[in-house]
Design a protein around this motif. Structure first.
Motif: not given
Length: 217
Positions: A97-99, A137-141, A211-216
């Motif tokens: 739901g968050m994209g 890192g979790v908070a930024v994502n 990495v999380v933004i690009v891959l997921f």
């Protein structure tokens, strides 16, 4: 009887004949005042009030325990469904739901482990830069996901990112302050000189977020 007594006995050094004592007059006795050395515990003039004290250690301990304990509990919610949490499946659906459209189950595990592991490290004051970097890192994502979805700073339905911003900035601050002395990290280089390790933690948090933004997504 002495003709000079100012109440201050100053050490002297012997002068050879013909030498001057630096005052513009030659020494009749062959002695001149020796330069004064600062005491071994001289603090450079900052004063006692600017020294590190136990109150700072206590304050950092409270910050670490509150932030670390909160994030560890969130990790347990995601990983095992404790504290009325969603568990892996429920959080994976929330990520969709968050994209996040790719490997949301894997990302749920990564997020939960980062929150639980980072939180425990902060509570213990063990590898504090690593624990703070994981939480940051979790908070930024999450902030990025909510912002990209049109979330506002304050909302009543949980779509606001003010909570994650507070969590991220607190972790950011702990990166630069270090754990304080009430920690397992007490005698480590990253406790005594946190700045280079804080910059390394920022690099790790930024790289992991990218990495999380690009891959997921």
């Amino acid at each position: 009887m002495s003709t000079h007594d100012d109440g201050f006995d100053q050490p002297t050094t012997k002068l050879s004949a013909g030498q001057f004592d630096g005052s513009g007059f030659s020494s009749g006795t062959g002695y001149a005042p020796a330069p004064l050395e600062p005491p071994a515990d001289f603090d450079g003039g900052d004063g006692e009030e600017n020294r590190w004290h136990g109150g700072l250690d206590f304050g950092l301990l409270i910050l670490r325990v509150v932030l670390g304990g909160t994030m560890a509990a969130h990790g347990l919610q995601k990983l095992f469904g404790l504290f009325d949490g969603p568990g892996i499946g429920g959080f994976a659906s929330a990520l969709t739901g968050m994209g996040y459209t790719s490997q949301t189950t894997l990302l749920s595990w990564i997020t939960g482990i980062a929150e639980l592991g980072g939180g425990v490290l902060l509570v213990l004051g063990l590898f504090t830069p690593l624990g703070a970097a994981a939480i940051l890192g979790v908070a930024v994502n999450i902030i990025y996901a909510k912002f990209a979805a049109g979330g506002r700073f304050f909302t009543g339905d949980g779509a606001g990112f003010e909570y994650e911003l507070f969590i991220g900035l607190t972790a950011f601050a702990l990166l630069f302050t270090g754990s304080g002395r009430a920690a397992i990290d007490k005698n480590t280089p990253w406790r005594r000189k946190p700045l280079p390790y804080a910059l390394l933690g920022l690099l790790l948090a930024g790289a992991a977020s990218a990495v999380v933004i690009v891959l997921f997504r």
